[in-house]
Design an enzyme around this catalytic site. Structure first.
Site, PDB file in Angstrom:
ATOM      1  N   GLN A  34      14.152  -1.623   0.871  1.00 44.98           N
ATOM      2  CA  GLN A  34      13.203  -1.056  -0.100  1.00 44.98           C
ATOM      3  C   GLN A  34      11.855  -1.757   0.052  1.00 44.98           C
ATOM      4  O   GLN A  34      10.871  -1.360  -0.562  1.00 44.98           O
ATOM      5  CB  GLN A  34      13.711  -1.261  -1.530  1.00 44.98           C
ATOM      6  CG  GLN A  34      15.062  -0.636  -1.790  1.00 44.98           C
ATOM      7  CD  GLN A  34      15.611  -1.052  -3.145  1.00 44.98           C
ATOM      8  OE1 GLN A  34      15.337  -0.430  -4.176  1.00 44.98           O
ATOM      9  NE2 GLN A  34      16.369  -2.132  -3.159  1.00 44.98           N
ATOM     10  N   TYR A  60      -3.629  -3.018  -2.559  1.00 44.96           N
ATOM     11  CA  TYR A  60      -2.769  -3.041  -1.362  1.00 44.96           C
ATOM     12  C   TYR A  60      -3.360  -3.953  -0.288  1.00 44.96           C
ATOM     13  O   TYR A  60      -2.638  -4.595   0.461  1.00 44.96           O
ATOM     14  CB  TYR A  60      -2.542  -1.613  -0.853  1.00 44.96           C
ATOM     15  CG  TYR A  60      -1.428  -0.937  -1.605  1.00 44.96           C
ATOM     16  CD1 TYR A  60      -1.694  -0.147  -2.726  1.00 44.96           C
ATOM     17  CD2 TYR A  60      -0.091  -1.137  -1.254  1.00 44.96           C
ATOM     18  CE1 TYR A  60      -0.669   0.427  -3.452  1.00 44.96           C
ATOM     19  CE2 TYR A  60       0.939  -0.572  -1.975  1.00 44.96           C
ATOM     20  CZ  TYR A  60       0.648   0.213  -3.078  1.00 44.96           C
ATOM     21  OH  TYR A  60       1.671   0.771  -3.808  1.00 44.96           O
ATOM     22  N   CYS A  72     -10.159  14.398   8.713  1.00 46.28           N
ATOM     23  CA  CYS A  72     -10.456  15.418   7.682  1.00 46.28           C
ATOM     24  C   CYS A  72     -11.343  14.888   6.563  1.00 46.28           C
ATOM     25  O   CYS A  72     -11.739  15.625   5.673  1.00 46.28           O
ATOM     26  CB  CYS A  72      -9.152  15.956   7.084  1.00 46.28           C
ATOM     27  SG  CYS A  72      -8.334  14.765   6.002  1.00 46.28           S
ATOM     28  N   VAL A  91       8.389  -3.209   1.605  1.00 44.25           N
ATOM     29  CA  VAL A  91       7.318  -2.602   2.406  1.00 44.25           C
ATOM     30  C   VAL A  91       6.552  -3.681   3.174  1.00 44.25           C
ATOM     31  O   VAL A  91       5.513  -3.406   3.765  1.00 44.25           O
ATOM     32  CB  VAL A  91       6.352  -1.812   1.480  1.00 44.25           C
ATOM     33  CG1 VAL A  91       7.078  -0.665   0.799  1.00 44.25           C
ATOM     34  CG2 VAL A  91       5.687  -2.706   0.440  1.00 44.25           C
ATOM     35  N   GLY A 130      19.255  -9.043  -2.870  1.00 46.58           N
ATOM     36  CA  GLY A 130      17.925  -9.236  -3.448  1.00 46.58           C
ATOM     37  C   GLY A 130      17.325  -7.989  -4.061  1.00 46.58           C
ATOM     38  O   GLY A 130      16.116  -7.772  -3.966  1.00 46.58           O
ATOM     39  N   THR A 131      18.184  -7.177  -4.683  1.00 45.43           N
ATOM     40  CA  THR A 131      17.642  -5.995  -5.357  1.00 45.43           C
ATOM     41  C   THR A 131      18.168  -5.921  -6.781  1.00 45.43           C
ATOM     42  O   THR A 131      19.321  -6.232  -7.047  1.00 45.43           O
ATOM     43  CB  THR A 131      17.980  -4.690  -4.602  1.00 45.43           C
ATOM     44  OG1 THR A 131      17.408  -3.575  -5.313  1.00 45.43           O
ATOM     45  CG2 THR A 131      19.478  -4.474  -4.457  1.00 45.43           C
ATOM     46  N   HIS A 147      10.975   2.820   1.418  1.00 46.05           N
ATOM     47  CA  HIS A 147       9.740   2.944   0.630  1.00 46.05           C
ATOM     48  C   HIS A 147       8.490   2.794   1.482  1.00 46.05           C
ATOM     49  O   HIS A 147       7.401   2.563   0.937  1.00 46.05           O
ATOM     50  CB  HIS A 147       9.746   1.930  -0.524  1.00 46.05           C
ATOM     51  CG  HIS A 147      10.837   2.187  -1.511  1.00 46.05           C
ATOM     52  ND1 HIS A 147      11.299   1.242  -2.392  1.00 46.05           N
ATOM     53  CD2 HIS A 147      11.569   3.289  -1.741  1.00 46.05           C
ATOM     54  CE1 HIS A 147      12.256   1.764  -3.135  1.00 46.05           C
ATOM     55  NE2 HIS A 147      12.452   3.002  -2.764  1.00 46.05           N
TER      56      HIS A 147
HETATM   57  P1  OAD Z   1      12.904  -6.276  -8.036  1.00 43.56           P
HETATM   58  O1  OAD Z   1      11.714  -7.131  -8.225  1.00 43.56           O
HETATM   59  O2  OAD Z   1      13.199  -5.155  -9.000  1.00 43.56           O
HETATM   60  O3  OAD Z   1      14.219  -7.162  -7.980  1.00 43.56           O
HETATM   61  C1  OAD Z   1      14.247  -8.307  -7.178  1.00 43.56           C
HETATM   62  C2  OAD Z   1      15.664  -8.843  -7.258  1.00 43.56           C
HETATM   63  O4  OAD Z   1      15.747  -9.955  -6.377  1.00 43.56           O
HETATM   64  C3  OAD Z   1      16.045  -9.340  -8.643  1.00 43.56           C
HETATM   65  O5  OAD Z   1      17.318  -8.827  -8.998  1.00 43.56           O
HETATM   66  C4  OAD Z   1      16.100 -10.870  -8.478  1.00 43.56           C
HETATM   67  O6  OAD Z   1      17.128 -11.451  -9.274  1.00 43.56           O
HETATM   68  C5  OAD Z   1      16.454 -10.984  -7.033  1.00 43.56           C
HETATM   69  N1  OAD Z   1      16.038 -12.238  -6.399  1.00 43.56           N
HETATM   70  C6  OAD Z   1      15.000 -13.041  -6.716  1.00 43.56           C
HETATM   71  N2  OAD Z   1      14.934 -14.087  -5.865  1.00 43.56           N
HETATM   72  C7  OAD Z   1      15.971 -13.918  -4.972  1.00 43.56           C
HETATM   73  C8  OAD Z   1      16.436 -14.643  -3.845  1.00 43.56           C
HETATM   74  N3  OAD Z   1      15.842 -15.775  -3.449  1.00 43.56           N
HETATM   75  N4  OAD Z   1      17.518 -14.164  -3.175  1.00 43.56           N
HETATM   76  C9  OAD Z   1      18.131 -13.020  -3.563  1.00 43.56           C
HETATM   77  N5  OAD Z   1      17.730 -12.276  -4.628  1.00 43.56           N
HETATM   78  C10 OAD Z   1      16.660 -12.732  -5.315  1.00 43.56           C
HETATM   79  O7  OAD Z   1      12.768  -5.693  -6.557  1.00 43.56           O
HETATM   80  P2  OAD Z   1      13.561  -4.490  -5.935  1.00 43.56           P
HETATM   81  O8  OAD Z   1      14.969  -4.431  -6.415  1.00 43.56           O
HETATM   82  O9  OAD Z   1      13.339  -4.548  -4.484  1.00 43.56           O
HETATM   83  O10 OAD Z   1       9.845   0.607  -5.333  1.00 43.56           O
HETATM   84  O11 OAD Z   1      12.774  -3.223  -6.509  1.00 43.56           O
HETATM   85  C11 OAD Z   1      13.146  -1.964  -5.981  1.00 43.56           C
HETATM   86  C12 OAD Z   1      11.946  -1.099  -5.991  1.00 43.56           C
HETATM   87  O12 OAD Z   1      11.380  -1.101  -7.296  1.00 43.56           O
HETATM   88  C13 OAD Z   1      10.826  -1.574  -5.101  1.00 43.56           C
HETATM   89  O13 OAD Z   1      11.031  -1.225  -3.765  1.00 43.56           O
HETATM   90  C14 OAD Z   1       9.678  -0.779  -5.686  1.00 43.56           C
HETATM   91  C15 OAD Z   1       9.970  -0.946  -7.158  1.00 43.56           C
HETATM   92  O14 OAD Z   1       9.695   0.207  -7.864  1.00 43.56           O
HETATM   93  C16 OAD Z   1       8.688   1.282  -4.990  1.00 43.56           C
HETATM   94  O15 OAD Z   1       7.639   0.702  -4.865  1.00 43.56           O
HETATM   95  C17 OAD Z   1       8.880   2.741  -4.780  1.00 43.56           C
END
Ligand code: OAD
Length: 258
Positions: free
Chosen positions: A103, A69, A152, A105, A189-190, A121
């Protein structure tokens, strides 16, 4: 990429009183922050984030998890918000009721100027006591890694949600009600895989919102939403703001629109 922005989407966004946006790692990709599921670089390449971001990994090897981290904190501190972040900050000023649900951080939305934000998150820049979860802003200098809670003596940890942990209840409740109440919902972007965040766009859809996905890739959400803008957030978001609210150049820090 010259894909045009559908007029029906522009009209819906312009007429919207309430807009909710769910962002994932893709919105920070153009800031150089690796998305969650793309290969990690350098020293950490041999580790799978899903193996490190867990309470058991922290119990087993607190030093390794703390150092991972610390490396990511360094990465995000050096990163800059990109035009996609600034466009969402501008949108918050242009829409009567705007809720940003992230989502991520990495803290980049706050640095771009968004204020009404839900961090589902957590936030990697915040540190908390691993025993009672209270935020800790400073602790005595120590050679020990991770450092210990000055109250603690338990190890300190990042204030982020690990796999298998619950999301902060308040944050999730706020996100669900924003999704259910909005006129337009953007998923940006998810990968739309991880629950419960991945259900938010469907909550909005069921409540009658106009739903939009901005992502260069297809996701499980793509076939459900009304509009898919298949491209980078850093390009589509500024264009969406500029087309919907002409003259509000949204690629730099958000000026407060009077
Ligand atoms: P991911 O890495 O799973 O997905 C990223 C998404 O962004 C993918 O669908 C890519 O196609 C897309 N992407 C990449 N470049 C991009 C751009 N320039 N513009 C738009 N989209 C783009 O990340 P998250 O969906 O955020 O949770 O993942 C969700 C959660 O999974 C995270 O928060 C984390 C992980 O488990 C925890 O840590 C609890």
């Amino acid at each position: 990429m010259q894909e045009s922005i559908p007029e029906a989407l522009v009209n819906a966004l312009r007429a919207a009183r309430k807009v909710a946006v769910l962002t994932g790692a893709g919105v920070s990709a153009e800031s150089g922050v690796p998305t969650f599921r793309e290969a990690q670089t350098g020293l950490w390449a041999q580790y799978d984030p899903q193996e490190l971001a867990t309470p058991s990994a922290f119990r087993r090897n607190p030093r390794l998890v703390w150092e991972w981290y610390a490396w990511r904190r360094e990465l995000v501190t050096q990163a800059q918000p990109n035009p996609g972040h600034f466009a969402l900050a501008a949108m918050e000023q242009l829409v009567p009721e705007f809720t940003l649900i992230t989502q991520n951080v990495d803290g980049l939305h706050a640095r771009a100027g968004n204020q009404n934000m839900v961090e589902l998150h957590g936030n990697i820049l915040r540190i908390k006591c691993s025993a009672d979860g209270r935020l800790v802003t400073d602790w005595p200098p120590t050679e020990e890694v991770p450092p210990r809670c000055p109250q603690c003596g338990s190890y300190l940890r990042p204030d982020v949600v690990w796999f298998g942990e619950n999301l902060p209840y308040e944050a999730l409740a706020t996100a669900v009600s924003a999704a259910r109440a909005c006129d337009v919902f953007l998923a940006v972007g998810t990968s739309a895989i991880v629950q419960p965040a991945a259900s938010l766009p469907l909550e909005a859809l069921q409540a009658g919102a106009v739903t939009v996905e901005i992502n260069p890739q297809t996701t499980p959400l793509s076939r459900h939403v009304a509009f898919v803008l298949a491209g980078p957030a850093g390009e589509f978001l500024p264009r969406l703001v500029e087309t919907t609210w002409p003259g509000t150049a949204a690629t730099g820090p958000a000026e407060i629109f009077t």
